[in-house]
Design a protein around this motif. Sequence first.
Motif, PDB file in Angstrom:
ATOM      1  N   PRO A 118       0.808  -1.233   0.000  1.00  0.00           N
ATOM      2  CA  PRO A 118       0.000   0.000   0.000  1.00  0.00           C
ATOM      3  C   PRO A 118       0.833   1.271   0.000  1.00  0.00           C
ATOM      4  O   PRO A 118       0.302   2.380  -0.028  1.00  0.00           O
ATOM      5  N   PHE A 119       2.166   1.163   0.071  1.00  0.00           N
ATOM      6  CA  PHE A 119       3.047   2.317  -0.057  1.00  0.00           C
ATOM      7  C   PHE A 119       4.259   1.845  -0.852  1.00  0.00           C
ATOM      8  O   PHE A 119       4.357   0.675  -1.203  1.00  0.00           O
ATOM      9  N   GLU A 120       5.168   2.745  -1.151  1.00  0.00           N
ATOM     10  CA  GLU A 120       6.318   2.394  -1.976  1.00  0.00           C
ATOM     11  C   GLU A 120       7.588   2.286  -1.131  1.00  0.00           C
ATOM     12  O   GLU A 120       7.915   3.191  -0.366  1.00  0.00           O
ATOM     13  N   GLN A 121       8.278   1.177  -1.290  1.00  0.00           N
ATOM     14  CA  GLN A 121       9.562   0.975  -0.636  1.00  0.00           C
ATOM     15  C   GLN A 121      10.416   0.074  -1.514  1.00  0.00           C
ATOM     16  O   GLN A 121       9.916  -0.880  -2.099  1.00  0.00           O
ATOM     17  N   LEU A 122      11.697   0.385  -1.606  1.00  0.00           N
ATOM     18  CA  LEU A 122      12.613  -0.391  -2.432  1.00  0.00           C
ATOM     19  C   LEU A 122      13.770  -0.893  -1.585  1.00  0.00           C
ATOM     20  O   LEU A 122      14.391  -0.132  -0.852  1.00  0.00           O
TER      21      LEU A 122
END
Length: 247
Positions: A118-122
Amino acid sequence: MFYSSIQYKQQQQQKTKYMKRLTNKLMGTAIATLMVAAPVMPAMIATQAQAATAASEMTAVKRLNSLLSGTKSMTASFTQSTKGANGNQSGLSAKNGSFSGTMSLQRPNNFRWNITAPFEQLIVTDGSALWVYDKDLDQATRQDASKQLGNTPALLLSGDPNKIAQNFKITQPNAKKNYYVLYPKSGDASFKSLSVSFNGGKPVMMVLNDSLGQVTTIRFNNVKLNTSIASSQFKFTPPAGVDVINQ
């Protein structure tokens, strides 16, 4: 003291950003479970294993090495969910349901884990530097990959198959089924065990359990093995303006 409407709005924005940072940091910890958590078998698998004949450790090591040695690279989409020790969905992910995204790896030690919802993380490494980039927080953390990969699930997927037995005790609870349970040999490991299941020679599921008893299930879909992957996929340059933290 007199506060203008602009000052008040700025104050509220700062407060909102702080709370968002705190919440996402906690959620990010759950996502980073990929790098540090530990799996246990689901209850149904464990029950089946009790009634089945387990392979010897030597056989389990040989079979798992054979499966992994044939994987030079891999791409897939994934879903990830975490449950607490009581079997309920973890509070860290309950608000937004499962995490999902895409991943890719290439031996040796190239790994990319891209959360899109539900969110962006790399999370990405080229075997030298390990980066964790939180887009919403404008923050990137750089770590020494050699200190992070040795006793983690990432080693299983992207490391040298012949070295896995040096770091894990490898078991195959049911000699007729392609799932394996690994236990870290190091007392410093932050997890207890790791299980991985294969279908048609492809890894399709990993189940992890951390020291708090949380169980994380990762399911892989659209798995493709030994395709060409650009080396740039495992490199990361922090965007301008991003806070960089070196650990």
